[in-house]
Every structure is written in C-alpha cells, then in structure tokens.
Design an enzyme around this catalytic site. Structure first.
Site, PDB file in Angstrom:
ATOM      1  CG  ASN A  48      -1.750   1.199   1.392  1.00  0.00           C
ATOM      2  OD1 ASN A  48      -1.849   2.009   0.476  1.00  0.00           O
ATOM      3  ND2 ASN A  48      -2.382   1.348   2.555  1.00  0.00           N
ATOM      4  CD1 TRP A  49       3.472   0.884  -2.650  1.00  0.00           C
ATOM      5  CD2 TRP A  49       3.568   1.856  -4.662  1.00  0.00           C
ATOM      6  NE1 TRP A  49       4.148   0.031  -3.490  1.00  0.00           N
ATOM      7  CE2 TRP A  49       4.233   0.607  -4.744  1.00  0.00           C
ATOM      8  CE3 TRP A  49       3.513   2.641  -5.807  1.00  0.00           C
ATOM      9  CZ2 TRP A  49       4.811   0.135  -5.913  1.00  0.00           C
ATOM     10  CZ3 TRP A  49       4.095   2.175  -6.988  1.00  0.00           C
ATOM     11  CH2 TRP A  49       4.741   0.934  -7.031  1.00  0.00           C
TER      12      TRP A  49
ATOM     13  CD  GLU B  71      -3.457  -2.649   7.523  1.00  0.00           C
ATOM     14  OE1 GLU B  71      -2.310  -2.825   7.107  1.00  0.00           O
ATOM     15  OE2 GLU B  71      -4.137  -1.660   7.235  1.00  0.00           O
TER      16      GLU B  71
ATOM     17  N   GLY C 170       2.805  -1.175   4.339  1.00  0.00           N
ATOM     18  CA  GLY C 170       2.831   0.243   3.979  1.00  0.00           C
ATOM     19  C   GLY C 170       4.255   0.684   3.709  1.00  0.00           C
TER      20      GLY C 170
ATOM     21  N   GLY D   4       2.364   2.224  10.848  1.00  0.00           N
ATOM     22  CA  GLY D   4       3.312   3.331  10.704  1.00  0.00           C
ATOM     23  C   GLY D   4       4.031   3.708  11.986  1.00  0.00           C
TER      24      GLY D   4
HETATM   25  P1  PGA Z   1       2.797   0.277   7.669  1.00  0.00           P
HETATM   26  O1  PGA Z   1       1.338   0.478   7.061  1.00  0.00           O
HETATM   27  O2  PGA Z   1       3.340  -1.005   7.104  1.00  0.00           O
HETATM   28  O3  PGA Z   1       3.569   1.487   7.221  1.00  0.00           O
HETATM   29  O4  PGA Z   1       2.635   0.213   9.152  1.00  0.00           O
HETATM   30  C1  PGA Z   1       0.479  -0.611   6.884  1.00  0.00           C
HETATM   31  C2  PGA Z   1      -0.825  -0.143   6.298  1.00  0.00           C
HETATM   32  O5  PGA Z   1      -1.284   0.953   6.647  1.00  0.00           O
HETATM   33  O6  PGA Z   1      -1.434  -0.848   5.489  1.00  0.00           O
END
Ligand code: PGA
Length: 251
Positions: A9-10, A165, A232, A171
């Site tokens: 997911n960019w 998630e 992400g 993040g």
């Molecule tokens: P992350 O995001 O890998 O940067 O924690 C995951 C997402 O939001 O799908």
C-alpha cells in the site's frame, strides 16, 4: 494450501516516475507461489498498469467511491479502477476510517460493489490502542467484520481478503507480536465461518498489516494463521518489499 498474498500500500507516496521505477523492478521478479499486489496512488495507476500488464503482479486501488458515477468532485469510481487494470481494491483502511470518517455502512456498501464488479476486496479492520487496553479488541473486530460484510453471500468469500491491521501498529514501528496477530486471525476465521455463515474453507485470506518489515516478516508470515501481509512503509523500497515477498514464499 492457500497462496499467500502480499499487498504493498503505497498510500500518498511516490510521483509517477518513481512509481514506474519501482513497478518495473517488481515486474522483473519471479513471483511464482505468492500473489503480489501493489496499490499506487491514483495518479500512477495507469502508467504502472502498462508496466505490469504481462506479469503476475496485481494492481489495487487504495480507495473508491461507493457510487458508480456522478457529481462527486475529487472521487474515483470502481469502474475507473477496473478500466486501468485494477483487480483488487482496499476497503476501509484505518486511515480512511479515522481521517476521512468512513463508516462500517460505507465499507459494507463498497465491499458489495467491489465483489459484484468482479474485484478482490481487501477489507481492513483493527482496534486502536485504547480499545486494546480496554480489552475490547475482539469485540471491535467482530463489529467491524460483521457490519462490513453484512449481507454478503457465501460464495463471495473466494473474492475476499481480510487485513487485520491494529491501528496502533500502523506506521509506528510497533508491530503486533505473532501471538497477538494469531489470536485475532483465529477469531476472524471463526467469525467468517460461523457467524457470517461462510462454510467453505477456501478463500478469504487473512493478512496481517502494521509495521511489517524485513526484520519481523519471517516470524509473522511463518504462522499458519497468517496468509500474507498488507505492507505500507516497507513496500516503498524494492529491497525491503522483496524481502517480505520472499519470506511469504519460504516462511
Ligand atoms: P505500515 O502500514 O506497514 O507502514 O505500518 C500498513 C498499512 O497501513 O497498510
């Protein structure tokens, strides 16, 4: 055996030229045995679709409007996503829920629409830190899942993936421990098969997302309950995303 699914997911990152470069590196990869999907920003979808069109890489929209067309300035429809080659669509990402007020009802409408239009729907669910601390994780998961999937037929399960998630893990660099993810994944499977009435034991891959990196992907993806990852930050870089893809192949 379920084929693992790894989705990058960019988010709102990468200019079209950067997106094309990364897509080209991924397009050259041998990715047999794992489904790899990328979700670039809308502005890069068409260009990326041209690069990956004869490969096994899949393309996903990060979001779409729940109406098919009309006066919705700034929005993108499912048909538009299909037109540029998307076969997957992310639905109800926590950033959409938290920052853009997306409700379970809207998520439900989008899941129905995506499946009716032949997409693979990736519905995202997860609890906040406060909800986890209050011991409400499974309740939140059940509510989001049951409301998000309300009214879907049993056959739809083959076109569905659920991404667990935890909001506190997205993040933050703080991934869920494999045991925490496994507990929730088992619960999701139970809800899908019992409460939702989905009786077939195929389809509906359950992905983990939230700070997946090359350092923690092995321990997460080697769990039988974890059918793949929604990535992400680490999907924005070829080396780190490839490391995650490889660990899905050989957990
Ligand atoms: P992350 O995001 O890998 O940067 O924690 C995951 C997402 O939001 O799908």
């Amino acid at each position: 055996m379920t084929t693992p699914l790894v989705v990058g997911n960019w988010k709102m990152n990468m200019l079209a030229s950067e997106a094309c470069n990364l897509a080209q590196s991924l397009a050259d990869l041998p990715v047999e045995g794992v489904d790899v999907v990328i979700a670039p920003p809308f502005t890069s979808l068409y260009a990326v679709s041209q690069i990956i069109k004869n490969t096994r890489l899949g393309l996903a929209g990060q979001n779409f409007h729940s109406e098919l067309k009309g006066a919705y300035t700034g929005e993108v429809s499912l048909e538009m996503l299909k037109d540029v080659g998307c076969k997957y669509a992310l639905i109800g990402h926590s950033e959409r829920r938290q920052l853009f007020g997306e409700s379970d009802a809207e998520v439900n409408k989008k899941v129905h629409l995506a499946i009716e239009m032949g997409f693979n729907a990736v519905i995202c669910i997860g609890e906040t830190q406060e909800q986890r601390e209050a011991g409400e994780t499974l309740k939140v998961i059940e509510t989001q899942l049951c409301r998000g999937l309300a009214g879907l037929s049993g056959e739809s399960i083959a076109h569905l993936a659920v991404a667990y998630e935890p909001v506190w893990a997205i993040g933050t660099g703080l991934n869920a421990a494999p045991e925490q993810a496994v507990e929730v994944h088992k619960f999701i499977r139970k809800i899908l098969f019992e409460t939702q009435g989905f009786s077939v034991k195929i389809g509906a891959r359950i992905l983990y997302g939230g700070s997946v990196t090359p350092d923690n992907c092995k321990e997460l993806l080697s769990e039988e309950e974890i059918d793949g990852a929604l990535v992400g930050g680490a999907s924005l870089n070829f080396e780190s995303f490839y490391a995650i893809i490889k660990s899905a192949l050989e957990p």
